[in-house]
Design a protein around this motif. Structure first.
Motif, mmCIF file in Angstrom:
data_model
loop_
_atom_site.group_PDB
_atom_site.id
_atom_site.type_symbol
_atom_site.label_atom_id
_atom_site.label_comp_id
_atom_site.label_asym_id
_atom_site.label_seq_id
_atom_site.Cartn_x
_atom_site.Cartn_y
_atom_site.Cartn_z
ATOM 1 N N LEU A 111 -38.761 50.177 33.904
ATOM 2 C CA LEU A 111 -38.387 49.158 32.937
ATOM 3 C C LEU A 111 -39.160 49.352 31.631
ATOM 4 C CD1 LEU A 111 -36.838 46.604 32.197
ATOM 5 C CD2 LEU A 111 -38.681 45.255 33.251
ATOM 6 N N ALA A 112 -40.448 49.655 31.723
ATOM 7 C CA ALA A 112 -41.255 49.887 30.520
ATOM 8 C C ALA A 112 -40.707 51.072 29.728
ATOM 9 C CB ALA A 112 -42.719 50.124 30.897
ATOM 10 N N LYS A 113 -40.311 52.123 30.438
ATOM 11 C CA LYS A 113 -39.776 53.306 29.774
ATOM 12 C C LYS A 113 -38.441 53.000 29.099
ATOM 13 C CE LYS A 113 -38.351 58.098 30.611
ATOM 14 N NZ LYS A 113 -38.147 59.160 31.632
ATOM 15 N N THR A 114 -37.578 52.276 29.794
ATOM 16 C CA THR A 114 -36.261 51.944 29.245
ATOM 17 C C THR A 114 -36.397 51.104 27.976
ATOM 18 O OG1 THR A 114 -35.269 51.998 31.448
ATOM 19 C CG2 THR A 114 -34.063 50.827 29.723
ATOM 20 N N ILE A 115 -37.263 50.091 28.026
ATOM 21 C CA ILE A 115 -37.444 49.222 26.852
ATOM 22 C C ILE A 115 -38.037 50.011 25.693
ATOM 23 C CG2 ILE A 115 -38.668 47.194 25.961
ATOM 24 C CD1 ILE A 115 -38.506 45.997 28.771
ATOM 25 N N ARG A 116 -39.008 50.882 25.998
ATOM 26 C CA ARG A 116 -39.615 51.685 24.930
ATOM 27 C C ARG A 116 -38.574 52.567 24.255
ATOM 28 N NH1 ARG A 116 -41.043 56.783 24.692
ATOM 29 N NH2 ARG A 116 -40.979 57.078 26.953
ATOM 30 N N GLU A 117 -37.729 53.223 25.054
ATOM 31 C CA GLU A 117 -36.712 54.110 24.485
ATOM 32 C C GLU A 117 -35.713 53.314 23.642
ATOM 33 O OE1 GLU A 117 -35.178 56.028 27.934
ATOM 34 O OE2 GLU A 117 -36.727 57.598 27.942
ATOM 35 N N GLU A 118 -35.310 52.146 24.121
ATOM 36 C CA GLU A 118 -34.368 51.311 23.359
ATOM 37 C C GLU A 118 -34.992 50.840 22.049
ATOM 38 O OE1 GLU A 118 -31.287 50.810 23.820
ATOM 39 O OE2 GLU A 118 -31.114 51.727 25.808
ATOM 40 N N LEU A 119 -36.292 50.509 22.084
ATOM 41 C CA LEU A 119 -36.974 50.041 20.887
ATOM 42 C C LEU A 119 -37.107 51.169 19.868
ATOM 43 C CD1 LEU A 119 -38.402 47.796 19.375
ATOM 44 C CD2 LEU A 119 -40.509 48.336 20.628
ATOM 45 N N GLU A 120 -37.465 52.357 20.341
ATOM 46 C CA GLU A 120 -37.575 53.507 19.430
ATOM 47 C C GLU A 120 -36.216 53.833 18.802
ATOM 48 O OE1 GLU A 120 -39.255 56.441 21.991
ATOM 49 O OE2 GLU A 120 -41.322 56.012 21.370
ATOM 50 N N LYS A 121 -35.174 53.725 19.622
ATOM 51 C CA LYS A 121 -33.825 54.005 19.125
ATOM 52 C C LYS A 121 -33.426 52.982 18.057
ATOM 53 C CE LYS A 121 -30.856 54.701 22.333
ATOM 54 N NZ LYS A 121 -29.859 54.396 23.430
ATOM 55 N N GLU A 122 -33.741 51.726 18.305
ATOM 56 C CA GLU A 122 -33.368 50.662 17.380
ATOM 57 C C GLU A 122 -34.153 50.782 16.069
ATOM 58 O OE1 GLU A 122 -30.873 47.657 16.329
ATOM 59 O OE2 GLU A 122 -30.872 48.784 18.213
ATOM 60 N N LEU A 123 -35.421 51.151 16.191
ATOM 61 C CA LEU A 123 -36.243 51.291 14.988
ATOM 62 C C LEU A 123 -35.833 52.517 14.168
ATOM 63 C CD1 LEU A 123 -39.791 50.388 16.369
ATOM 64 C CD2 LEU A 123 -38.346 49.002 14.884
ATOM 65 N N GLY A 124 -35.146 53.469 14.807
ATOM 66 C CA GLY A 124 -34.652 54.637 14.090
ATOM 67 C C GLY A 124 -33.469 54.304 13.203
#
Length: 613
Positions: free
Chosen positions: A380-393
């Motif tokens: 879950l931590a990995k999924t949220i981190r990836e989604e956040l990085e994608k959104e910030l991009g």
């Protein structure tokens, strides 16, 4: 009076009497009185701080005698020949002093010299003893005492009634504990209501050597062994309560736990042993390390070997726990509280926009709500981190990424990817602690210790917030929980110095102001009251005060509780274990300081240690 046990008598059977000489108005106690007694050596033993006096007041009639009840707050013998400040020709003064010494020792129980007196200062208790032909009883005071009237000294039994006036000992017996015994009369016990003591907070203030830790140990033991279910959370900054509460930690009727914050709080061998880690040491080695890390009261040094057995029992019964921070964090903690503070405080005006980004990422990760109860897993931590990085991009939010508004969150998520799958045998989560604090089946003691004081302060906020919010949302008021902060000036200072201080101060203030509605109270203990936040200092309704040599510390206590500074003069003569107990709610004598002697925790522990084999 029909009963001859109301007033103290001398050896010859005469009532020991004095005269009310002076009455003055007082801002704090309404009035202050000066009473003179004829000096004898035995009278000096009968009249001490805390002695209850009876003097007729203006409500007295031919049919009834109304005795106002006063409490002695200071006492001193005066010899007319030398007075209080000897001045004059040295030869005359010295000779007068020698004669005075003879007068002191020559009057055993019969006054033979009119040059000696016992002068007392007293305050009203707002009670009176009403004497009628058919008997006597205590009631609210109807009028003020008469200057010049004869003053008598209450004996043991009526003193018990005064000290515990508003307490029904039969009806409330399961909701009380003995706070101590009167210093002047050990037969008089002072009772304290458990619920009022905890729910509306208490403070313990005494300088080094007064016995603050000893008193706290005694009171906690009294609370935990009462019939009422009570939860105690003690933030132990100095790590001294492992031994001072050893008997309670090993009491099978109590859930006693030492919760350690951070791996460095325990010696390495002990940490490995309780968590059964690779190459962990044997029990004896772990116990020896534990003993070296544990503070031992001087009075228990001779019991060192028995203490070691007790510490070993703590290890064997799994009473030493390790706080698993990663497993305790929820989605709400990381994104919607200041557990991970925003990197750019200057961006406060964009709070709502940041919140939208977070919610969008959480939805994309498959989360739609219940953030306070959703804990992290590595995936879950990995999924949220990836989604956040994608959104910030996304170019729309590029400004947030460039200014680092989410750097702390991304770093925390990366950490959680690896730490959330590590479980320790002695691991305990925040939810585990909160669940126990809301369990009304058994009393509990949680001693919280940390190598890093910042971590201890931060944890106090997380635990306090979690318990408070859960009780508020679910309408819980039981069982009673007392959050006790030893060395309180390190948790609620008047001037904060860093984020951890702000965190602990914030939660203590919340509990102090609003916790009572949900059965949550605070206890604060310190030797330096002037460093405490004054708004929090004024919240406790029960104070226990001993020696405070610095006037600035006494000023803070006097102002917070609403008593005169002169009231603390008697504490200058206090021995360790002597305290001034005053309460607006918890005791039978409202807002009137009562000098008491408390039980010695070391003696209690010595008796317990003898039972260990």
């Amino acid at each position: 009076m029909k009963d001859d046990k109301w007033f103290i008598k001398s050896k010859n059977g005469k009532e020991r009497t004095g005269v009310l000489m002076k009455l003055e108005e007082n801002d704090q106690s309404r009035y202050e009185f000066e009473v003179w007694f004829e000096y004898t050596r035995l009278a000096m033993n009968d009249i001490k701080e805390g002695t209850m006096l009876a003097v007729p007041n203006y409500a007295t009639t031919k049919e009834e005698i109304h005795y106002s009840i006063l409490e002695v707050t200071s006492i001193k013998p005066i010899h007319y020949a030398i007075g209080e400040d000897p001045q004059g020709y040295p030869g005359f003064v010295l000779e007068a002093a020698k004669n005075a010494a003879h007068d002191w020792t020559g009057q055993d129980d019969e006054p033979t010299e009119d040059t000696t007196t016992i002068q007392c200062t007293a305050i009203p208790t707002n009670l009176e003893l009403l004497e009628r032909k058919d008997g006597c009883d205590f009631q609210s005071e109807q009028n003020i005492p008469m200057v010049g009237a004869v003053v008598r000294i209450l004996d043991t039994e009526p003193t018990k009634q005064v000290v515990n006036k508003d307490i029904d000992l039969d009806a409330e017996k399961d909701s009380l504990f003995v706070g101590g015994k009167l210093i002047r009369d050990k037969k008089v016990e002072t009772f304290v209501r458990i619920e009022e003591f905890i729910r509306v907070h208490f403070g313990i203030f005494g300088f080094t050597g007064a016995g603050k830790s000893n008193l706290l140990s005694t009171y906690i033991a009294n609370l935990l062994t009462s019939p009422k279910v009570v939860k105690i959370v003690l933030f132990d900054l100095m790590g001294e309560y492992t031994v001072l509460l050893l008997d309670q930690l090993l009491n099978k009727k109590i859930n006693g736990q030492i919760l350690t914050i951070g791996k460095q709080t325990l010696p390495e061998g002990l940490f490995k042993y309780i968590n059964q880690l690779q190459n962990f040491s044997d029990l004896n080695t772990a116990t020896t390390q534990f003993q070296k890390y544990t503070l031992l009261p001087k009075a228990l040094v001779s019991e060192r070997e028995f203490v070691k057995q007790g510490l070993q029992q703590l290890i064997k019964t799994k009473a030493i726990r390790f706080y698993q921070d990663a497993q305790s964090l929820t989605i709400y903690d990381v994104f919607f509280t200041d557990a991970v503070p925003w990197a750019q405080k200057r961006q406060k005006e964009k709070f709502n926009q940041r919140k939208e980004i977070v919610k969008k990422c959480l939805q994309q990760a498959g989360l739609t709500g219940n953030y306070q109860n959703t804990h992290f897993t590595p995936d879950l931590a990995k999924t949220i981190r990836e989604e956040l990085e994608k959104e910030l991009g996304n170019h729309t939010y590029k400004d947030f990424k460039d200014k680092g508004d989410f750097n702390n969150h991304l770093a925390k998520l990366k950490e959680l990817e690896t730490t959330t799958d590590i479980f320790f045998a002695a691991g305990t989560t925040l939810d585990d602690v909160v669940k126990d604090l809301n369990n009304d089946k058994q009393s509990s003691l949680w001693i919280i210790q940390a190598h890093n004081s910042n971590e201890l302060r931060n944890f106090s906020k997380r635990l306090g917030e979690k318990v408070y919010e859960e009780r508020r949302q679910n309408g819980l008021v039981d069982p009673l929980v007392s959050f006790i902060f030893d060395e309180a000036d390190e948790f609620i200072p008047s001037k904060t110095n860093g984020e951890s201080y702000e965190n602990s101060k914030e939660i203590v203030e919340t509990l102090a102001r609003r916790g009572r509605k949900f059965g949550l109270g605070i206890g604060i203990a310190t030797q330096r009251t002037r460093y405490l936040d004054t708004s929090i200092m004024a919240q406790p309704h029960t104070y226990l005060v001993s020696k405070l040599p610095r006037e600035s510390d006494r000023d803070v206590v006097a102002e917070a509780f609403g008593v005169s500074k002169d009231m603390f003069r008697q504490t200058f003569k206090f021995k360790p274990g002597n305290w001034l107990l005053m309460s607006h709610d918890a005791t039978g004598l409202k807002a009137i300081p009562v000098p008491i002697q408390t039980e010695d925790a070391n003696q209690r522990l010595k008796e317990f240690l003898k039972t260990l084999t």
